[in-house]
Design a protein around this motif. Structure first.
Motif, PDB file in Angstrom:
ATOM      1  N   GLN B  31       2.150   0.788  -0.401  1.00 43.46           N
ATOM      2  CA  GLN B  31       2.460   2.219  -0.229  1.00 43.46           C
ATOM      3  C   GLN B  31       1.230   2.976   0.261  1.00 43.46           C
ATOM      4  N   ALA B  32       0.073   2.632  -0.342  1.00 39.58           N
ATOM      5  CA  ALA B  32      -1.159   3.305   0.076  1.00 39.58           C
ATOM      6  C   ALA B  32      -1.467   2.995   1.540  1.00 39.58           C
ATOM      7  N   GLY B  34       0.683   2.226   3.829  1.00 35.38           N
ATOM      8  CA  GLY B  34       1.637   2.934   4.670  1.00 35.38           C
ATOM      9  C   GLY B  34       1.267   4.385   4.854  1.00 35.38           C
ATOM     10  N   ARG B  35       0.697   4.993   3.802  1.00 27.84           N
ATOM     11  CA  ARG B  35       0.336   6.414   3.902  1.00 27.84           C
ATOM     12  C   ARG B  35      -0.945   6.605   4.705  1.00 27.84           C
ATOM     13  N   ASN B  36      -1.956   5.760   4.431  1.00 29.76           N
ATOM     14  CA  ASN B  36      -3.196   5.863   5.218  1.00 29.76           C
ATOM     15  C   ASN B  36      -3.511   4.526   5.859  1.00 29.76           C
ATOM     16  N   SER B  40      -6.601   0.637   5.612  1.00 26.36           N
ATOM     17  CA  SER B  40      -5.848  -0.502   5.078  1.00 26.36           C
ATOM     18  C   SER B  40      -6.740  -1.721   4.824  1.00 26.36           C
TER      19      SER B  40
END
Lengths: 343, 77
Positions: B31-32, B34-36, B40
């Motif tokens: 999720q993290a 995907g958001r930033n 990654s």
């Protein structure tokens, strides 16, 4: 995608699959004897001290690190190339990583110990994947192996092109025979002479000359003890006797109940550190070794390959985790406890 | 019978917790990411570290299972 299954490729693919099927059906690999303690190598002892196969593997890993280090520093130049280049790259990566965690000064101070542990464990773990590890060794009758190591399952042997190997035909010692061997061995021990079974069942056991170093708890617990004791030494060096405040909270702060429990927890966590560090490394490498044994036992050809790749990754990861935790423990030891600030 | 059952239960029950833990860990990390997506790489490194720590709990269960299997519990013979 269509081209993959045409012409030469198709022949290769069918050949490999055929080899897998043939090896699964006809090539039987005996399941190696899995023992938790390291095996003593028969006939190899220095003044009553038995040399184990993990000890030899440890020395081998030591030699590898030393050799690579010497080769790296042999020809040093201002513009690095070859091994020196690689070494500087590794050095810089981990230096920047440690700087992120503990700051530049601490990263510089403890990078040598960090890299020593990392490289030593890395080579110790990776040596396990070299052919000959766990498979070349001394073959002895299962009776002798039972008396010395408690192995009750042997295999018949055969000679292939001058090399003696185990076959997949098992010989298992039953309970009455086990009991006989125990009494015979005890008698031989008491008379201080070498044990020779008076009858052999034809079963043999392989004692490998080399076995992955971290599958011996002596290595991992020793290393973990060194790390934890060193972290205390660093704490004492930084803060003097004040360092022990974190464990003796009630005496210093005037018996607040919460501090008492914090002190106890801190104290227990020091032992938890030793156990978690040593068993994490030991368990991972031992489990990986058993996994490789079982996969080679099921299908000897191609099937172990992906698991060897996995072990390559696990071997690096465990070495890295051990080293980074060393750094983190050292770093924690230099901080005074949070409870000390407000008085 | 119990000699076979005990190691099986040790690793079987011991793997439940780490399994859930690794699932949660990867869920959070993905999720993290995907958001930033720009960080990654860093998230992946920390995710793998976290997975190793969660996995080591399963490894402790495995060590207990292996001990039961190859050394045996004292007084169980």
């Amino acid at each position: 995608m269509r081209k993959l299954f045409q012409g030469k490729n198709l022949i290769v693919i069918i050949g490999v699959l055929g080899a897998v099927v043939v090896s699964a059906l006809f090539v039987k690999v005996p399941l190696p004897t899995i023992l938790l303690p390291a095996e003593k190598i028969p006939g190899l002892q220095i003044g009553g001290f038995h040399i184990t196969n993990t000890l030899i593997a440890t020395l081998l890993a030591d030699l590898t690190v030393l050799l690579i280090g010497l080769l790296t520093v042999r020809k040093m130049s201002a513009v690095p190339k070859g091994l020196q280049n690689l070494a500087e790259w590794v050095f810089e990566i981990f230096e920047s990583m440690l700087t992120d965690i503990g700051g530049k000064e601490k990263a510089r101070a403890w990078l040598p110990i960090f890299l020593t542990i990392l490289l030593f464990l890395l080579f110790a773990n990776w040596w396990e994947l070299v052919p000959g590890f766990d498979s070349v060794g001394i073959i002895e009758p299962v009776e002798v192996a039972y008396a010395q190591n408690g192995v009750s399952r042997g295999y018949e042997i055969e000679s292939v092109a001058g090399i003696v190997t185990l076959t997949d035909r098992q010989v298992i010692l039953d309970k009455t025979r086990q009991h006989e061997i125990k009494t015979e061995f005890a008698a031989a021990e008491a008379a201080d002479e070498e044990y020779h079974p008076h009858e052999t069942s034809g079963g043999y056991v392989l004692t490998p000359l080399l076995r992955a170093a971290a599958t011996d708890l002596n290595l991992t617990i020793g290393l973990a003890l060194f790390v934890v004791l060193m972290s205390h030494a660093i704490g004492v060096r930084k803060m003097g006797l004040k360092y022990f405040r974190r464990f003796l909270m009630p005496v210093i702060t005037g018996m607040k109940p919460i501090d008492f429990f914090v002190g106890i927890l801190e104290f227990i966590s020091e032992f938890a550190k030793i156990i978690s560090l040593s068993f994490r490394l030991f368990g991972n490498i031992f489990a990986g070794q058993v996994l490789l044994f079982v996969m080679a036992f099921l299908v000897a050809f191609l099937l172990p390959l992906p698991f060897m790749g996995l072990e390559l990754f696990v071997g690096f990861m465990q070495a890295f985790v051990f080293a980074i935790l060393t750094f983190i423990y050292f770093e924690q030891a230099t901080h005074s406890h949070a409870g000390d600030e407000h008085h | 019978m119990i000699e076979i059952l005990a190691p099986g239960l040790a690793i079987g029950l011991g793997a439940i917790g780490p399994g859930i833990g690794i699932g949660l860990l990867v869920m959070g990390a993905l999720q993290a990411m995907g958001r930033n997506p720009e960080v990654s790489g860093e998230i992946r490194t920390n995710m793998i570290l976290g997975i190793v720590f969660a996995e080591s709990i399963a490894i402790y269960a495995l060590v207990v299972a292996l001990l039961l299997l190859f050394v045996g519990a004292p007084g169980l013979q």
